[in-house]
Write a protein that holds these residues in place. Structure first.
Motif, PDB file in Angstrom:
ATOM      1  N   UNK A 180      10.750   5.648  -5.913  1.00 22.04           N
ATOM      2  CA  UNK A 180      12.274   5.136  -6.407  1.00 22.04           C
ATOM      3  C   UNK A 180      13.036   3.927  -5.683  1.00 22.04           C
ATOM      4  N   UNK A 181      13.442   4.747  -4.473  1.00 20.33           N
ATOM      5  CA  UNK A 181      13.875   3.191  -3.374  1.00 20.33           C
ATOM      6  C   UNK A 181      12.963   2.631  -2.426  1.00 20.33           C
ATOM      7  N   UNK A 182      11.917   3.615  -2.074  1.00 17.72           N
ATOM      8  CA  UNK A 182      11.130   2.290  -0.800  1.00 17.72           C
ATOM      9  C   UNK A 182      11.111   3.392   0.011  1.00 17.72           C
ATOM     10  N   UNK A 183      12.059   4.187   0.468  1.00 16.94           N
ATOM     11  CA  UNK A 183      12.464   5.024   1.454  1.00 16.94           C
ATOM     12  C   UNK A 183      12.609   7.088   1.307  1.00 16.94           C
ATOM     13  N   UNK A 184      12.538   6.966   2.176  1.00 14.51           N
ATOM     14  CA  UNK A 184      13.074   8.755   2.030  1.00 14.51           C
ATOM     15  C   UNK A 184      14.194   8.700   3.040  1.00 14.51           C
ATOM     16  N   UNK A 185      15.722   9.579   2.340  1.00 11.71           N
ATOM     17  CA  UNK A 185      16.068   9.948   2.984  1.00 11.71           C
ATOM     18  C   UNK A 185      16.031  11.135   3.734  1.00 11.71           C
ATOM     19  N   UNK A 186      15.459  12.002   3.791  1.00 14.15           N
ATOM     20  CA  UNK A 186      15.064  13.224   3.485  1.00 14.15           C
ATOM     21  C   UNK A 186      14.026  12.781   5.124  1.00 14.15           C
ATOM     22  N   UNK A 187      13.216  11.770   4.767  1.00 13.31           N
ATOM     23  CA  UNK A 187      11.999  11.939   5.700  1.00 13.31           C
ATOM     24  C   UNK A 187      13.253  11.636   7.258  1.00 13.31           C
ATOM     25  N   UNK A 188      14.089  10.633   6.993  1.00 10.77           N
ATOM     26  CA  UNK A 188      14.939  10.263   8.358  1.00 10.77           C
ATOM     27  C   UNK A 188      15.752  11.312   8.821  1.00 10.77           C
ATOM     28  N   UNK A 190       1.040  -0.985   0.288  1.00 10.75           N
ATOM     29  CA  UNK A 190       0.088   0.110   0.232  1.00 10.75           C
ATOM     30  C   UNK A 190       1.225   1.330  -0.461  1.00 10.75           C
ATOM     31  N   UNK A 191       1.282   1.428  -1.398  1.00 15.26           N
ATOM     32  CA  UNK A 191       2.457   2.512  -0.970  1.00 15.26           C
ATOM     33  C   UNK A 191       2.065   4.161  -0.886  1.00 15.26           C
ATOM     34  N   UNK A 192       0.365   3.920  -1.087  1.00 14.58           N
ATOM     35  CA  UNK A 192       0.429   5.097  -0.423  1.00 14.58           C
ATOM     36  C   UNK A 192       0.439   5.476   1.136  1.00 14.58           C
ATOM     37  N   UNK A 193      -0.261   4.371   1.025  1.00 13.83           N
ATOM     38  CA  UNK A 193       0.156   4.291   3.014  1.00 13.83           C
ATOM     39  C   UNK A 193       0.770   4.740   3.122  1.00 13.83           C
ATOM     40  N   UNK A 194       2.561   4.208   2.800  1.00  8.47           N
ATOM     41  CA  UNK A 194       3.757   4.119   3.983  1.00  8.47           C
ATOM     42  C   UNK A 194       4.065   5.924   3.472  1.00  8.47           C
ATOM     43  N   UNK A 195       3.300   6.483   1.853  1.00  7.83           N
ATOM     44  CA  UNK A 195       4.305   8.134   1.881  1.00  7.83           C
ATOM     45  C   UNK A 195       2.846   8.861   2.695  1.00  7.83           C
ATOM     46  N   UNK A 196       2.108   8.554   2.920  1.00  9.53           N
ATOM     47  CA  UNK A 196       1.320   9.386   3.840  1.00  9.53           C
ATOM     48  C   UNK A 196       1.880   9.207   5.043  1.00  9.53           C
ATOM     49  N   UNK A 197       2.412   7.896   5.997  1.00  4.69           N
ATOM     50  CA  UNK A 197       2.916   7.386   6.738  1.00  4.69           C
ATOM     51  C   UNK A 197       4.536   8.894   6.942  1.00  4.69           C
ATOM     52  N   UNK A 198       4.928   8.534   5.686  1.00  2.00           N
ATOM     53  CA  UNK A 198       6.295   9.596   5.697  1.00  2.00           C
ATOM     54  C   UNK A 198       6.303  10.795   6.125  1.00  2.00           C
ATOM     55  N   UNK A 199       4.948  11.074   5.425  1.00  2.00           N
ATOM     56  CA  UNK A 199       4.690  12.814   5.986  1.00  2.00           C
ATOM     57  C   UNK A 199       3.558  12.564   7.257  1.00  2.00           C
ATOM     58  N   UNK A 200       3.700  12.323   7.720  1.00  2.00           N
ATOM     59  CA  UNK A 200       2.848  12.334   8.839  1.00  2.00           C
ATOM     60  C   UNK A 200       4.499  11.905   9.996  1.00  2.00           C
ATOM     61  N   UNK A 201       4.940  11.560   9.251  1.00  2.00           N
ATOM     62  CA  UNK A 201       6.747  11.674  10.442  1.00  2.00           C
ATOM     63  C   UNK A 201       7.427  12.975   9.868  1.00  2.00           C
ATOM     64  N   UNK A 202       7.055  13.146   9.087  1.00  2.00           N
ATOM     65  CA  UNK A 202       8.050  14.345   8.014  1.00  2.00           C
ATOM     66  C   UNK A 202       7.472  15.516   9.375  1.00  2.00           C
ATOM     67  N   UNK A 203       5.896  15.490   9.511  1.00  2.00           N
ATOM     68  CA  UNK A 203       5.124  16.795  10.339  1.00  2.00           C
ATOM     69  C   UNK A 203       5.439  16.525  11.755  1.00  2.00           C
ATOM     70  N   UNK A 204       5.590  15.474  12.495  1.00  2.00           N
ATOM     71  CA  UNK A 204       6.433  15.611  13.828  1.00  2.00           C
ATOM     72  C   UNK A 204       7.693  16.353  14.138  1.00  2.00           C
ATOM     73  N   UNK A 205       8.321  15.804  12.824  1.00  2.00           N
ATOM     74  CA  UNK A 205      10.076  16.132  12.810  1.00  2.00           C
ATOM     75  C   UNK A 205       9.799  17.880  12.520  1.00  2.00           C
ATOM     76  N   UNK A 206       9.223  18.222  12.081  1.00  2.00           N
ATOM     77  CA  UNK A 206       8.905  19.917  11.910  1.00  2.00           C
ATOM     78  C   UNK A 206       9.095  20.901  13.687  1.00  2.00           C
ATOM     79  N   UNK A 207       9.614  21.967  13.196  1.00  2.00           N
ATOM     80  CA  UNK A 207       9.759  22.590  14.935  1.00  2.00           C
ATOM     81  C   UNK A 207       8.453  24.055  14.540  1.00  2.00           C
TER      82      UNK A 207
END
Ligand SMILES: [Zn+2]
Length: 391
Positions: free
Chosen positions: A90-98, A22-39
């Motif tokens: 492209x890669x299955x993960x997001x270095x930007x988010x990590x 479920x690629x959209x669930x994966x990407x939606x999750x990563x964007x949520x992670x990125x949200x919680x990483x914001x200052x």
């Protein structure tokens, strides 16, 4: 084990299948992670909006990119989010988010939230599962009626007339309006006087048509001890009683007894959103689910798959266990507005992934069988004993 010694239960489990990816669930999750990483709050809300936009897409992102790898413009998706999407495709993960998560110093909290997203489906995956003809299980077109929704009489916004019209337009033969009961003040729970007035409004709706029936239900609140906030006399006023937990949903302690008490209450027909989990936020009730399911099966109480995208409760994994225990199921939208009636489709997708036969789902029964079960659930009850022998 040879095939001929396999029990029907195990063959069900063999059929249940996880979404491929479920690629959209994966990407939606990563964007949520990125949200919680914001200052800052505006940036956090921006990425939360982007996550919600991806999770609500009708189509998987893999199908939206052009052969040249270009992503079309999507409302709510800015350049930062688009980069996360491209990296993940492209890669299955997001270095930007990590990197952002590491720099935020909040990796612990974000990992905890990640663990609370297990087995949630994106809208695109729900629609893909509904279309997948290789899957057995209930279909959208045979779904006869939705048994959990809220009107203006508690915390919903539609009138009972609007609800009846919208459900009829979706092709349902029946539906139940299930506003909160008086114990849940925070959700505008109905007094018994208000319930009597609501019944009058529902009777007027039903008097206008023979091809659709609106039932009056109630979503009763399960207290800490498993008791309901409606007495058995009060429960008799309603055509269907749902029982649901709305408190103690973030505790690690076992609450098996609480739920067992609720499903043994003779007024209860549906255990609604059994865990009370919320995606990325809370795990909900911890319990020995096999015991809860066996008891529900013996009482003829249906276990709900709540289709609210944030709830998806039960999900297809736990639903397969409930099926193995002999449970009946209810697949409901938990809509608080008529546009949310489509949430029932999320519930149907989970039921398909769990290979639940339509005959075990009360929403697939004709009205007369439904009404029969509501008057005497034990008629449809199955003993959990044959299933417990395996343990
Ligand atoms: Zn509820």
């Amino acid at each position: 084990m040879t095939p001929d010694t396999r029990t029907p239960v195990e063959s069900h489990q063999r059929q249940s299948r996880a979404p491929v990816s479920d690629i959209n669930a994966v990407i939606g999750g990563l964007l949520r992670d990125l949200a919680f990483a914001q200052a800052t709050q505006p940036k956090m809300f921006g990425y939360k909006r982007a996550a919600a936009a991806v999770l609500a897409l009708d189509t998987h992102l893999t199908e939206l990119v052009t052969p040249e790898g270009v992503l079309p413009r999507i409302a709510g998706i800015g350049p930062g989010s688009a980069r996360v999407i491209s990296e993940t495709l492209d890669t299955g993960g997001s270095p930007t988010v990590e990197r952002a998560v590491d720099e935020s110093g909040r990796r612990g909290d974000i990992e905890r939230r990640r663990a609370l997203r297990a087995h949630f489906l994106s809208r695109a995956e729900v629609l893909r599962v509904l279309r997948d003809r290789s899957m057995a299980g209930p279909t959208l077109s045979d779904y006869a009626g939705d048994l959990q929704m809220h009107s203006e009489w508690s915390d919903g916004n539609a009138t009972v007339e609007d609800i009846a019209r919208a459900c009829h337009a979706r092709g349902y033969a029946y539906a139940a309006v299930t506003d909160h009961s008086h114990g849940l003040k925070i959700a505008g729970g109905m007094s018994m006087q208000e319930a009597a007035e609501q019944r009058h409004a529902i009777d007027q709706v039903n008097a206008r048509t023979d091809s659709f029936r609106l039932l009056q239900g109630i979503e009763a609140n399960i207290d800490a001890d498993g008791q309901l906030d409606v007495s058995s006399d009060e429960a008799h006023a309603f055509e269907v009683v749902l029982a649901a937990p709305h408190s103690r949903l973030r505790r690690a302690q076992d609450q098996t007894e609480r739920l067992m008490t609720a499903v043994q209450n003779p007024a209860v027909r549906i255990l609604a959103h059994p865990r009370g989990r919320i995606t990325g936020s809370r795990a909900g009730v911890v319990a020995d689910w096999d015991r809860v399911f066996a008891t529900a099966a013996g009482s003829g109480v249906a276990i709900e798959i709540d289709g609210d995208p944030a709830r998806q409760d039960l999900d297809y994994v736990l639903a397969a266990s409930a099926l193995a225990a002999g449970c009946l199921f209810a697949l409901d939208s938990d809509a608080h507005a008529t546009e949310q009636l489509s949430y029932a489709e999320t519930a149907i997708a989970h039921a398909r992934l769990a290979s639940i036969p339509a005959d075990r789902i009360v929403n697939y029964w004709p009205l007369d069988r439904l009404v029969d079960w509501l008057s005497d659930p034990r008629k449809e009850a199955r003993s959990g004993v044959q299933y417990q022998e395996r343990a």
